[in-house]
Motif scaffolding. Structure first.
Motif, mmCIF file in Angstrom:
data_model
loop_
_atom_site.group_PDB
_atom_site.id
_atom_site.type_symbol
_atom_site.label_atom_id
_atom_site.label_comp_id
_atom_site.label_asym_id
_atom_site.label_seq_id
_atom_site.Cartn_x
_atom_site.Cartn_y
_atom_site.Cartn_z
ATOM 1 N N SER A 1 2.642 -3.364 -1.672
ATOM 2 C CA SER A 1 4.094 -3.299 -1.763
ATOM 3 C C SER A 1 4.623 -2.233 -0.806
ATOM 4 N N GLY A 2 5.581 -2.626 0.041
ATOM 5 C CA GLY A 2 6.120 -1.716 1.031
ATOM 6 C C GLY A 2 5.332 -1.672 2.317
ATOM 7 N N GLY A 3 4.252 -2.462 2.414
ATOM 8 C CA GLY A 3 3.405 -2.457 3.604
ATOM 9 C C GLY A 3 3.570 -3.705 4.436
ATOM 10 N N THR A 4 2.460 -4.174 5.003
ATOM 11 C CA THR A 4 2.452 -5.313 5.900
ATOM 12 C C THR A 4 1.444 -6.350 5.428
ATOM 13 N N ALA A 5 1.793 -7.637 5.551
ATOM 14 C CA ALA A 5 0.877 -8.733 5.228
ATOM 15 C C ALA A 5 0.625 -9.553 6.485
ATOM 16 N N LYS B 1 -1.178 -24.912 0.871
ATOM 17 C CA LYS B 1 -0.472 -23.634 0.795
ATOM 18 C C LYS B 1 -1.442 -22.484 0.522
ATOM 19 N N GLY B 2 -0.982 -21.280 0.783
ATOM 20 C CA GLY B 2 -1.764 -20.084 0.508
ATOM 21 C C GLY B 2 -0.984 -19.137 -0.387
ATOM 22 N N GLN B 3 -1.578 -17.981 -0.643
ATOM 23 C CA GLN B 3 -0.970 -17.033 -1.576
ATOM 24 C C GLN B 3 -1.212 -15.606 -1.109
ATOM 25 N N ILE B 4 -0.180 -14.769 -1.257
ATOM 26 C CA ILE B 4 -0.325 -13.336 -1.021
ATOM 27 C C ILE B 4 -0.297 -12.638 -2.370
ATOM 28 N N THR B 5 -1.292 -11.819 -2.628
ATOM 29 C CA THR B 5 -1.348 -11.029 -3.854
ATOM 30 C C THR B 5 -0.981 -9.591 -3.523
ATOM 31 N N PHE B 6 -0.062 -9.020 -4.300
ATOM 32 C CA PHE B 6 0.418 -7.663 -4.039
ATOM 33 C C PHE B 6 -0.320 -6.666 -4.918
ATOM 34 N N THR B 7 -0.725 -5.559 -4.292
ATOM 35 C CA THR B 7 -1.468 -4.535 -5.023
ATOM 36 C C THR B 7 -0.878 -3.172 -4.738
ATOM 37 N N GLY B 8 -0.498 -2.429 -5.767
ATOM 38 C CA GLY B 8 -0.116 -1.023 -5.659
ATOM 39 C C GLY B 8 0.966 -0.740 -4.660
ATOM 40 N N GLY B 9 1.018 0.532 -4.204
ATOM 41 C CA GLY B 9 1.962 0.969 -3.177
ATOM 42 C C GLY B 9 3.392 0.949 -3.639
ATOM 43 N N GLY B 10 4.305 1.080 -2.706
ATOM 44 C CA GLY B 10 5.738 0.950 -2.963
ATOM 45 C C GLY B 10 6.283 1.963 -3.916
#
Length: 274
Positions: A37-41, A155-164
């Motif tokens: 969260s708050g970073g780059t994917a 389709k694909g999926q982005i999982t968010f971990t920590g941060g932000g």
């Protein structure tokens, strides 16, 4: 008999006018990814069982409340393409308003091989959690003979971990770097640069202002900057205002999050008095 022959010829002409379907069926998929969260994917678009293709147009759809597209870059499968474009190339587009990214390519000869077609970079907005889907739609795929190619889109999926949410103003330091601001009896101004330490990559807006001793705003300048993790030197540019010899002035620089609601990234602006 003549009618029968005419009918066969017309049917043959109709069949010839319909684009042929290339042999084989490929799979175009979005590879799953993780991001902070708050970073780059970084999202990879892959092709499998490539039956040799030269032309393509693909649309990726995402949740703009969680992601903002930054760039789309061709990868090894498409390196030889003479034409590769994306809607992100349009300088008039506001990326924060987009909920899809398109990529298109064209080559004179067929391209073979499986692997990565493109990588799309997203800025992940602050405070997001869980996961989000990246849908894929293949609107055009053909070989150099313009025969259409059938494709399964996955389709694909982005999982968010920590941060932000863990970010505090102690994580980021902001200070003046080289400035040429000076005051004369009739004006105040000059160029302003700042030095920023950020623990991670983020997009920030630097608001440089001049206030007089009564608290009146005399001038303002905004510079948006994509910061890397570590030390960044940011040239905000030239700022000037009319002045009188009886007043003192303060140059203040604020640092705000330019993606997630323009929130302050430091508790106080930095300031110099003149």
């Amino acid at each position: 008999m003549k009618k029968l022959i005419c009918g066969i010829m017309i049917a043959a002409l109709l069949v010839m006018s319909i684009p042929a379907m290339a042999q084989g069926k490929c799979k175009i998929s979005v590879e799953n990814a993780e991001a902070v969260s708050g970073g780059t994917a970084l999202v990879s678009l892959k092709i499998e069982n490539n039956p040799n293709m030269a032309i393509g147009k693909i649309k990726l759809t995402f949740d703009k409340e969680k992601l903002m597209p930054v760039s789309a870059e061709k990868q090894e499968v498409l390196q030889s393409c003479y034409s590769f474009t994306s809607n992100l190339d349009d300088p008039n587009i506001d990326a924060s308003e987009l909920d899809y990214v398109t990529i298109s390519w064209m080559n004179m000869a067929d391209i073979s091989g499986d692997g990565t077609l493109a990588v799309i970079e997203f800025a992940v907005l602050e405070g997001v959690s869980g996961s989000t889907d990246i849908a894929v739609e293949v609107s055009e795929l053909a070989n150099a003979m313009q025969n259409n190619i059938a494709a399964d889109a996955v389709k694909g999926q982005i999982t968010f971990t920590g941060g932000g949410d863990d970010k505090t103003d102690e994580d980021i330091s902001l200070g003046f770097s080289e400035t040429t601001v000076s005051k004369t009896p009739s004006s105040i101004g000059g160029s302003v640069s700042v030095s920023v330490y950020s623990p991670k990559a983020l997009n920030a807006a630097f608001i440089c202002t001049i206030y007089d001793d009564r608290g009146k705003l005399c001038a303002a300048r905004i510079k948006n900057e994509a910061l890397k993790s570590g030390i960044n030197e940011v040239e905000i540019g030239d700022i000037r205002a009319s002045a009188n010899d009886q007043s003192s002035y303060a140059v203040k620089v604020y640092m705000w999050d330019s993606i997630n609601g323009m929130k302050p990234l430091t508790s106080e602006p930095i300031m110099k008095r003149y």
